[in-house]
Scaffold this active site. Structure first.
Site, short mmCIF file in Angstrom:
data_model
loop_
_atom_site.label_atom_id
_atom_site.label_comp_id
_atom_site.label_asym_id
_atom_site.label_seq_id
_atom_site.Cartn_x
_atom_site.Cartn_y
_atom_site.Cartn_z
N SER A 1 0.89 -0.98 -0.08
CA SER A 1 -0.17 0.02 0.12
C SER A 1 0.76 1.30 -0.11
CB SER A 1 -0.97 -0.14 1.05
OG SER A 1 -1.95 0.76 1.10
N HIS B 1 -6.28 -6.62 -1.55
CA HIS B 1 -5.36 -5.42 -1.29
C HIS B 1 -4.22 -6.39 -0.38
CE1 HIS B 1 -3.53 -1.44 -1.08
NE2 HIS B 1 -3.60 -1.78 0.19
N ASP C 1 -8.15 -5.92 -5.93
CA ASP C 1 -7.96 -4.95 -5.07
C ASP C 1 -8.87 -3.65 -5.04
OD1 ASP C 1 -6.62 -3.08 -3.39
OD2 ASP C 1 -4.71 -2.94 -4.49
#
Length: 426
Positions: free
Chosen positions: A240, A368, A334
């Site tokens: 991230s 994610h 994601d």
């Protein structure tokens, strides 16, 4: 309600293992073709309960072997030996299972067998058989050293043995603080790993609004200079926001020999990043594009820009300047950012400049939060950066299979591309 005989047994092997290692679960002594429920549960470091369950039918010999027996219902279907671990979910909604004290006690996972379809999250009746196992996040002999070197904050995990070892910097994202469980597992696999905090920890800035790439350069230099670390280059892994900073480090810092970027932007996004006198081009979050669901979670990828816009392409990190190879790991489902498009755009840019060692591994159905194998699937959780729960995306089986596949690939990539020479210390 059917009651099994007193000869029912439930066994897990090994009973103690690292958290990224699979285990075998088997029950026997059942009536043939008996429907049973196997339930798993644990309490995390804060006392929050997580649980999962699946239904199985015993074979003609009265056995259920999760290596071979398909789950007929519950939290998943099919043959998934680690499915009960993949499916662990919180009793309190939107909590994420994280190991915070990696050097302390392990997670104690409890297994229970019921000779019926057990539909209650907290069963009132007693199980017919039980077993338990310990899931460790650090191998015996791994050292954890608190890092307070100048302005650096974090922890350094040193594998057992004389060394030197390949060095890796480990970065997490918008949660902030110091997250160590991947670092301790990397050290258990032979990497000297610096879990680096960069905001919302001790005396560091409260947010990532302003970041100094020199801070990350100091971390790379600190790790390179450590006597237990090969000094000719270190690796970096991030997810991230951490993936964004890992890519920035690879693009600008000569100490970075290899980078693994998991589901992150390829521009500086939502923060100002400086590197000496250089201010890296930044694209603000487009909060007006945030989408909400009826469940109360938010889909965040619409906050990020479309890289087909030439103005935004100009803000892409100069991946072509990276000294070493870069591996993008992408969950195609994601819901936090458009990771696949970003990875493809960065790879295309690298090739335009003649850099051919940028790789993409993408996983259909994965979300994610790609973590080490056997980690529970977390499609939705609370985040310090959002007043409402965040939707991370993914499908349980596809996501957890991606974790099983990607972890050994990460280890192999880092081993192959981080130099093993003490010479030419940077």
């Amino acid at each position: 309600m059917y009651s099994c005989s007193a000869m029912v047994h439930l066994k897990v092997t090994p009973e103690s293992a690292l958290a990224d290692e699979p285990v075998k679960i088997k029950a026997w002594g059942l009536p043939s073709r008996q429907i049973v429920t196997i339930r798993a549960w644990l309490k995390d470091d804060r006392g929050e309960m997580f649980y999962s369950r699946a239904f199985y039918e015993s074979n003609d010999e009265g056995e259920v072997d999760l290596q071979q027996s398909p789950a007929t219902g519950g939290d998943f279907h099919g043959v998934h030996p680690m499915g009960l671990f993949w499916a662990l979910k919180p009793v309190t909604p939107h909590f994420r299972l994280l190991k915070r004290d990696v050097m302390g006690s392990p997670f104690e996972v409890h297994l229970e067998l019921y000779c019926h379809l057990e539909l209650n999250a907290m069963p009132e009746c007693s199980p017919e058989a039980t077993a338990s196992l310990r899931r460790w996040y650090v191998d015996p002999g791994v050292q954890r050293l608190q890092v307070q070197e100048g302005r650096l904050r974090g922890s350094l995990f040193i594998p057992p043995g004389e060394g030197p070892f390949r060095g890796v910097i480990d970065l997490y994202g918008g949660f902030g603080g110091l997250i160590e469980f991947r670092s301790s597992l990397l050290a258990s696999r032979g990497f000297a790993t610096l879990a680096l905090a960069y905001f919302a920890y001790e005396d560091l800035p409260k947010s990532f609004d302003f970041l100094d790439l020199k801070y990350f350069e100091e971390a790379a230099q600190f790790l390179s200079n450590h006597p237990k670390v090969y000094g000719s280059g270190v690796g970096v892994i991030g997810v991230s926001k951490g993936a964004e900073m890992a890519l920035a480090m690879a693009s600008y810092l000569p100490q970075i020999a290899a980078a693994v970027c998991i589901n992150g932007p390829v521009t500086i996004t939502g923060s100002t990043v400086s590197y000496g006198d250089l201010i890296l081009p930044e694209i603000p979050y487009q909060r007006e594009r945030m989408m909400f669901t009826q469940s109360g979670g938010s889909i965040m990828f619409r906050l990020y820009v479309d890289l087909t816009d030439p103005e935004h392409q100009a803000c892409m990190l100069p991946v072509e300047k990276a000294k070493g190879p870069i591996l993008f790991l992408v969950g195609e489902n994601d819901q936090s950012c458009d990771s696949l498009s970003y990875a493809r755009a960065s790879s295309a840019r690298a090739k335009e400049y003649g850099k051919m060692d940028v790789y993409i591994e993408s996983y259909p159905g994965a979300g994610h939060l790609l973590e080490p194998p056997c980690s529970p699937f977390c499609p939705l959780s609370r985040s310090p950066s959002s007043p409402i729960p965040m939707i991370w995306g993914g499908e349980l089986v596809a996501h957890c299979r991606a974790q099983e596949i990607s972890w050994p690939n990460i280890l192999d990539f880092l081993r192959k591309n981080i130099p093993c020479s003490k010479k030419n210390k940077l």
